[in-house]
Design a protein around this motif. Structure first.
Motif, PDB file in Angstrom:
ATOM      1  N   PHE A 163      78.101 -27.930  15.557  1.00 11.79           N
ATOM      2  CA  PHE A 163      76.751 -28.479  15.484  1.00 11.79           C
ATOM      3  C   PHE A 163      75.831 -27.430  14.881  1.00 11.79           C
ATOM      4  O   PHE A 163      75.597 -26.380  15.478  1.00 11.79           O
ATOM      5  CB  PHE A 163      76.270 -28.866  16.887  1.00 11.79           C
ATOM      6  CG  PHE A 163      74.909 -29.498  16.959  1.00 11.79           C
ATOM      7  CD1 PHE A 163      74.479 -30.422  16.022  1.00 11.79           C
ATOM      8  CD2 PHE A 163      74.062 -29.192  18.014  1.00 11.79           C
ATOM      9  CE1 PHE A 163      73.223 -31.019  16.112  1.00 11.79           C
ATOM     10  CE2 PHE A 163      72.810 -29.794  18.128  1.00 11.79           C
ATOM     11  CZ  PHE A 163      72.393 -30.708  17.172  1.00 11.79           C
ATOM     12  N   PHE A 164      75.330 -27.701  13.668  1.00 10.59           N
ATOM     13  CA  PHE A 164      74.373 -26.810  13.027  1.00 10.59           C
ATOM     14  C   PHE A 164      72.960 -27.153  13.472  1.00 10.59           C
ATOM     15  O   PHE A 164      72.558 -28.317  13.447  1.00 10.59           O
ATOM     16  CB  PHE A 164      74.427 -26.951  11.494  1.00 10.59           C
ATOM     17  CG  PHE A 164      75.586 -26.254  10.847  1.00 10.59           C
ATOM     18  CD1 PHE A 164      75.721 -24.878  10.919  1.00 10.59           C
ATOM     19  CD2 PHE A 164      76.530 -26.979  10.142  1.00 10.59           C
ATOM     20  CE1 PHE A 164      76.786 -24.229  10.313  1.00 10.59           C
ATOM     21  CE2 PHE A 164      77.596 -26.343   9.534  1.00 10.59           C
ATOM     22  CZ  PHE A 164      77.726 -24.970   9.611  1.00 10.59           C
ATOM     23  N   VAL A 165      72.216 -26.128  13.865  1.00 12.97           N
ATOM     24  CA  VAL A 165      70.792 -26.269  14.138  1.00 12.97           C
ATOM     25  C   VAL A 165      70.108 -25.129  13.396  1.00 12.97           C
ATOM     26  O   VAL A 165      70.276 -23.962  13.748  1.00 12.97           O
ATOM     27  CB  VAL A 165      70.472 -26.188  15.650  1.00 12.97           C
ATOM     28  CG1 VAL A 165      68.971 -26.272  15.871  1.00 12.97           C
ATOM     29  CG2 VAL A 165      71.197 -27.272  16.426  1.00 12.97           C
ATOM     30  N   ASP A 166      69.375 -25.476  12.345  1.00 16.19           N
ATOM     31  CA  ASP A 166      68.678 -24.447  11.580  1.00 16.19           C
ATOM     32  C   ASP A 166      67.468 -23.933  12.348  1.00 16.19           C
ATOM     33  O   ASP A 166      66.955 -24.590  13.258  1.00 16.19           O
ATOM     34  CB  ASP A 166      68.263 -24.984  10.213  1.00 16.19           C
ATOM     35  CG  ASP A 166      69.449 -25.082   9.246  1.00 16.19           C
ATOM     36  OD1 ASP A 166      70.587 -24.742   9.639  1.00 16.19           O
ATOM     37  OD2 ASP A 166      69.228 -25.509   8.093  1.00 16.19           O
ATOM     38  N   MET A 181      66.385 -36.193   8.868  1.00 17.29           N
ATOM     39  CA  MET A 181      65.452 -35.076   8.733  1.00 17.29           C
ATOM     40  C   MET A 181      64.721 -35.190   7.401  1.00 17.29           C
ATOM     41  O   MET A 181      65.135 -35.930   6.520  1.00 17.29           O
ATOM     42  CB  MET A 181      66.211 -33.739   8.793  1.00 17.29           C
ATOM     43  CG  MET A 181      67.088 -33.554  10.019  1.00 17.29           C
ATOM     44  SD  MET A 181      66.232 -33.663  11.589  1.00 17.29           S
ATOM     45  CE  MET A 181      65.435 -32.096  11.635  1.00 17.29           C
ATOM     46  N   TRP A 182      63.674 -34.416   7.256  1.00 15.37           N
ATOM     47  CA  TRP A 182      62.895 -34.373   6.025  1.00 15.37           C
ATOM     48  C   TRP A 182      63.016 -32.983   5.414  1.00 15.37           C
ATOM     49  O   TRP A 182      63.116 -31.981   6.130  1.00 15.37           O
ATOM     50  CB  TRP A 182      61.428 -34.686   6.321  1.00 15.37           C
ATOM     51  CG  TRP A 182      61.228 -36.129   6.633  1.00 15.37           C
ATOM     52  CD1 TRP A 182      61.495 -36.757   7.826  1.00 15.37           C
ATOM     53  CD2 TRP A 182      60.784 -37.148   5.755  1.00 15.37           C
ATOM     54  NE1 TRP A 182      61.229 -38.094   7.729  1.00 15.37           N
ATOM     55  CE2 TRP A 182      60.781 -38.361   6.466  1.00 15.37           C
ATOM     56  CE3 TRP A 182      60.375 -37.155   4.426  1.00 15.37           C
ATOM     57  CZ2 TRP A 182      60.389 -39.559   5.900  1.00 15.37           C
ATOM     58  CZ3 TRP A 182      59.963 -38.352   3.868  1.00 15.37           C
ATOM     59  CH2 TRP A 182      59.982 -39.536   4.599  1.00 15.37           C
ATOM     60  N   ALA A 197      70.677 -29.269   8.391  1.00 13.10           N
ATOM     61  CA  ALA A 197      69.741 -28.624   9.308  1.00 13.10           C
ATOM     62  C   ALA A 197      69.910 -29.031  10.765  1.00 13.10           C
ATOM     63  O   ALA A 197      69.604 -28.265  11.666  1.00 13.10           O
ATOM     64  CB  ALA A 197      68.312 -28.905   8.862  1.00 13.10           C
ATOM     65  N   CYS A 198      70.421 -30.221  11.017  1.00 11.24           N
ATOM     66  CA  CYS A 198      70.669 -30.709  12.379  1.00 11.24           C
ATOM     67  C   CYS A 198      71.848 -31.674  12.276  1.00 11.24           C
ATOM     68  O   CYS A 198      71.676 -32.894  12.296  1.00 11.24           O
ATOM     69  CB  CYS A 198      69.408 -31.386  12.917  1.00 11.24           C
ATOM     70  SG  CYS A 198      69.495 -31.804  14.672  1.00 11.24           S
ATOM     71  N   THR A 199      73.040 -31.108  12.113  1.00  9.18           N
ATOM     72  CA  THR A 199      74.221 -31.895  11.749  1.00  9.18           C
ATOM     73  C   THR A 199      75.442 -31.492  12.560  1.00  9.18           C
ATOM     74  O   THR A 199      75.686 -30.319  12.794  1.00  9.18           O
ATOM     75  CB  THR A 199      74.512 -31.726  10.241  1.00  9.18           C
ATOM     76  OG1 THR A 199      73.375 -32.178   9.508  1.00  9.18           O
ATOM     77  CG2 THR A 199      75.727 -32.508   9.802  1.00  9.18           C
TER      78      THR A 199
END
Length: 186
Positions: A71-74, A99-100, A146-148
């Motif tokens: 889980f990626f969280v930028d 996300m934007w 970014a949230c994947t």
């Protein structure tokens, strides 16, 4: 020897700025932990990397520790406390939040490939608002990271490095390879 918990998620926090994480990101992480949404998880922070280097290091780490998910969280993301379980419930190889971009003008980072043009080229176009605003899961062709959430079983099929510098950015390039070469669902 430590036993890997079933369903382990490797939560990767790539950050490439000296400022570290935004307050909104820290709040989202803390509230998600308190809500119990990050179980079982292993947290890893990937500073002092390029964005691509951090993503590849996170992939290697997730596979090495035996995680089922990555889980990626930028460092500039904020998200609801139930984001991780909701992404898992999508039952996709790659599950992303709507996300934007940070660009001006901003655009959705969930995209589909447009119809081929006269040169047989296809553009990635953001999922239209009327479709993306639905609460239902949507199939897409490309997403930002970014949230994947990514299944490590997909990463194991793919070649290292997973993320490379390319014309469309490391996240889109990853999606193109995952979907076209490995049949991944996004």
């Amino acid at each position: 020897v430590l036993k890997v918990p079933e369903g382990l998620t490797a939560v990767a926090f790539p950050y490439v700025s000296k400022q570290g994480f935004t307050g909104a990101t820290v709040s989202s992480i803390v509230y998600s932990i308190i809500a119990g949404s990050f179980r079982p998880c292993r947290f890893s922070f990937f500073g002092d990397f390029t964005q691509i280097g951090a993503r590849n290091a996170a992939c290697r780490d997730a596979i090495q520790v035996g995680a089922e998910w990555l889980f990626f969280v930028d460092s500039d993301m904020d998200f609801p406390t139930d984001t991780l379980p909701r992404l898992k419930a999508c039952n996709a190889d790659i599950a992303c939040a709507d996300m934007w971009s940070r660009n001006v003008p901003s655009f959705r980072t969930v995209m589909r490939l447009d119809e081929p043009d006269e040169h047989d080229m296809r553009r990635s176009v953001p999922v239209p608002s009327e479709i993306a605003d639905l609460k239902n899961v949507q199939d897409v062709d490309v997403c930002g990271m970014a949230c994947t959430l990514i299944r490590t079983s997909l990463l194991k099929k793919m070649e290292d490095p997973w993320f490379v510098s390319a014309q469309h950015g490391e996240d889109a390039s990853f999606c193109f390879v995952a979907k076209q070469k490995y049949g991944a669902t996004i």
